[in-house]
Write a protein that holds these residues in place. Structure first.
Motif, short mmCIF file in Angstrom:
data_model
loop_
_atom_site.label_atom_id
_atom_site.label_comp_id
_atom_site.label_asym_id
_atom_site.label_seq_id
_atom_site.Cartn_x
_atom_site.Cartn_y
_atom_site.Cartn_z
N ILE A 84 0.87 -1.18 0.00
CA ILE A 84 0.00 0.00 0.00
C ILE A 84 0.90 1.22 0.00
N ASN A 85 1.14 1.80 -1.14
CA ASN A 85 2.03 2.96 -1.24
C ASN A 85 1.19 4.23 -1.17
N HIS A 86 0.77 4.56 0.04
CA HIS A 86 -0.13 5.70 0.25
C HIS A 86 0.71 6.97 0.37
N ALA A 87 1.12 7.51 -0.77
CA ALA A 87 2.06 8.63 -0.81
C ALA A 87 1.45 9.93 -0.31
N THR A 88 0.12 10.05 -0.33
CA THR A 88 -0.52 11.30 0.06
C THR A 88 -0.87 11.37 1.55
N VAL A 89 -0.40 10.43 2.35
CA VAL A 89 -0.57 10.54 3.80
C VAL A 89 0.13 11.83 4.26
N PRO A 90 -0.56 12.70 4.99
CA PRO A 90 0.08 13.95 5.45
C PRO A 90 1.36 13.69 6.22
N ASP A 91 2.26 14.67 6.14
CA ASP A 91 3.57 14.52 6.76
C ASP A 91 3.44 14.34 8.27
N ARG A 92 4.04 13.29 8.77
CA ARG A 92 3.94 12.94 10.18
C ARG A 92 4.66 13.94 11.07
N THR A 93 5.88 14.31 10.68
CA THR A 93 6.68 15.22 11.50
C THR A 93 6.04 16.60 11.56
N ALA A 94 5.57 17.11 10.42
CA ALA A 94 4.95 18.44 10.39
C ALA A 94 3.76 18.50 11.35
N PHE A 95 2.98 17.42 11.40
CA PHE A 95 1.82 17.40 12.30
C PHE A 95 2.26 17.34 13.76
N ILE A 96 3.21 16.48 14.07
CA ILE A 96 3.67 16.32 15.46
C ILE A 96 4.27 17.62 15.99
N LEU A 97 5.01 18.34 15.13
CA LEU A 97 5.67 19.58 15.54
C LEU A 97 4.73 20.78 15.50
N GLY A 98 3.47 20.58 15.10
CA GLY A 98 2.52 21.68 15.05
C GLY A 98 2.69 22.59 13.86
N LYS A 99 3.42 22.14 12.84
CA LYS A 99 3.62 22.95 11.64
C LYS A 99 2.52 22.71 10.61
N SER A 100 1.70 21.72 10.84
CA SER A 100 0.59 21.41 9.94
C SER A 100 -0.58 20.91 10.77
N GLU A 101 -1.79 21.27 10.33
CA GLU A 101 -2.99 20.80 11.01
C GLU A 101 -3.52 19.52 10.39
N GLU A 102 -2.87 19.04 9.33
CA GLU A 102 -3.30 17.82 8.65
C GLU A 102 -2.74 16.59 9.37
N SER A 103 -3.61 15.87 10.04
CA SER A 103 -3.19 14.67 10.76
C SER A 103 -3.09 13.48 9.80
N PRO A 104 -2.05 12.66 9.96
CA PRO A 104 -1.95 11.46 9.14
C PRO A 104 -2.81 10.31 9.66
N VAL A 105 -3.37 10.45 10.83
CA VAL A 105 -4.04 9.34 11.50
C VAL A 105 -5.25 8.84 10.71
N ALA A 106 -6.08 9.75 10.21
CA ALA A 106 -7.29 9.33 9.49
C ALA A 106 -6.94 8.49 8.26
N ALA A 107 -5.91 8.92 7.53
CA ALA A 107 -5.51 8.18 6.33
C ALA A 107 -4.98 6.80 6.68
N LEU A 108 -4.19 6.72 7.73
CA LEU A 108 -3.63 5.43 8.14
C LEU A 108 -4.72 4.50 8.67
#
Length: 241
Positions: free
Chosen positions: A41-65
């Motif tokens: 499963i090469n889900h390339a569009t999963v939001p960036d994990r680090t950006a979310f953890i560091l608060g640099k992005s509001e896009e969580s990868p959790v829903a996609a995973l």
């Protein structure tokens, strides 16, 4: 297809490609049928994990995973393999989505360190190289600190910035395997921070290790340990079928 497993990849795609290459290369084989059954499963569009953890992005990868796990659980794989180290920050949330086992790469890496350095009569100084998200969320630090005979060494900020540059600027953005920077980071961790072993806790770093085939530094590569456990389990299920 029976007796197969599912690889949750695409974070990033080159690192997933490295995982699959090493997996196939290490699988004992003399014919096409000797290779392992798996779904990638090469889900390339999963939001960036680090950006979310560091608060640099509001896009969580959790829903996609979670969606991936629910969708592919319906196919009844024997187990899931999660190839992104940083995504293990969400491990507890993900395992609640399925009854199918999900391998834990950081725990496999820590167990490998304990086994390989069991002869030391003092705490093992383990240097952790990973994304800032993995470092800040203590994905590896928590696993390592569970053992009294391990001393966790987190890179100084200057070294961490070099690691970030190698992962994002060079590999993810430029598809450039910066061997000079990779070896410089390893040397700093071993010579300056006096690490007994360097733990590669990012699959882009695993990609560097695969490319260089470095045997001069004491390294435990988390992806390599995950590959070995994946092969062991897959062959065990095949033998029992």
């Amino acid at each position: 297809m029976k007796n197969f497993f599912a690889i949750l990849g695409g974070m990033g795609t080159l690192a997933t490609e490295s995982f699959v290459h090493v997996l196939n290369e290490r699988t004992p084989n003399h014919s096409d049928q000797d290779y392992l059954n798996y779904v990638l499963i090469n889900h390339a569009t999963v939001p960036d994990r680090t950006a979310f953890i560091l608060g640099k992005s509001e896009e969580s990868p959790v829903a996609a995973l979670k969606e991936d796990i629910r969708q592919y659980s319906a196919l009844e794989p024997r187990f899931f393999v999660l190839t992104c180290n940083t995504a293990h920050h969400f491990y507890d949330e993900l395992v609640n989505e399925t009854t199918i086992p999900l391998l834990h790469m950081p725990r496999l890496a820590v167990q490998a360190i304990l086994k390989k350095f069991s002869n030391l009569n003092r705490p093992i100084r383990v240097g952790v190289l990973a994304t800032e998200g993995t470092i800040q969320s203590k994905v590896y630090e928590n696993e390592l600190n569970a053992f009294e005979n391990i001393e966790t060494i987190i890179p100084q900020q200057e070294i961490q910035q070099q690691v970030t540059n190698l992962i994002y600027r060079d590999i993810k953005e430029q598809n450039f395997l910066n061997e000079e920077l990779y070896f410089s980071i390893l040397n700093q961790m071993i010579d300056e921070q006096q690490c007994d072993v360097v733990l590669l806790g990012c699959t882009e770093l695993s990609l560097m290790q695969e490319a260089t085939q470095d045997e001069t530094h004491p390294i435990v590569d988390a992806q390599s340990e995950l590959v070995d456990e994946t092969i062991r389990l897959a062959l065990e299920f095949r033998a029992d079928s």
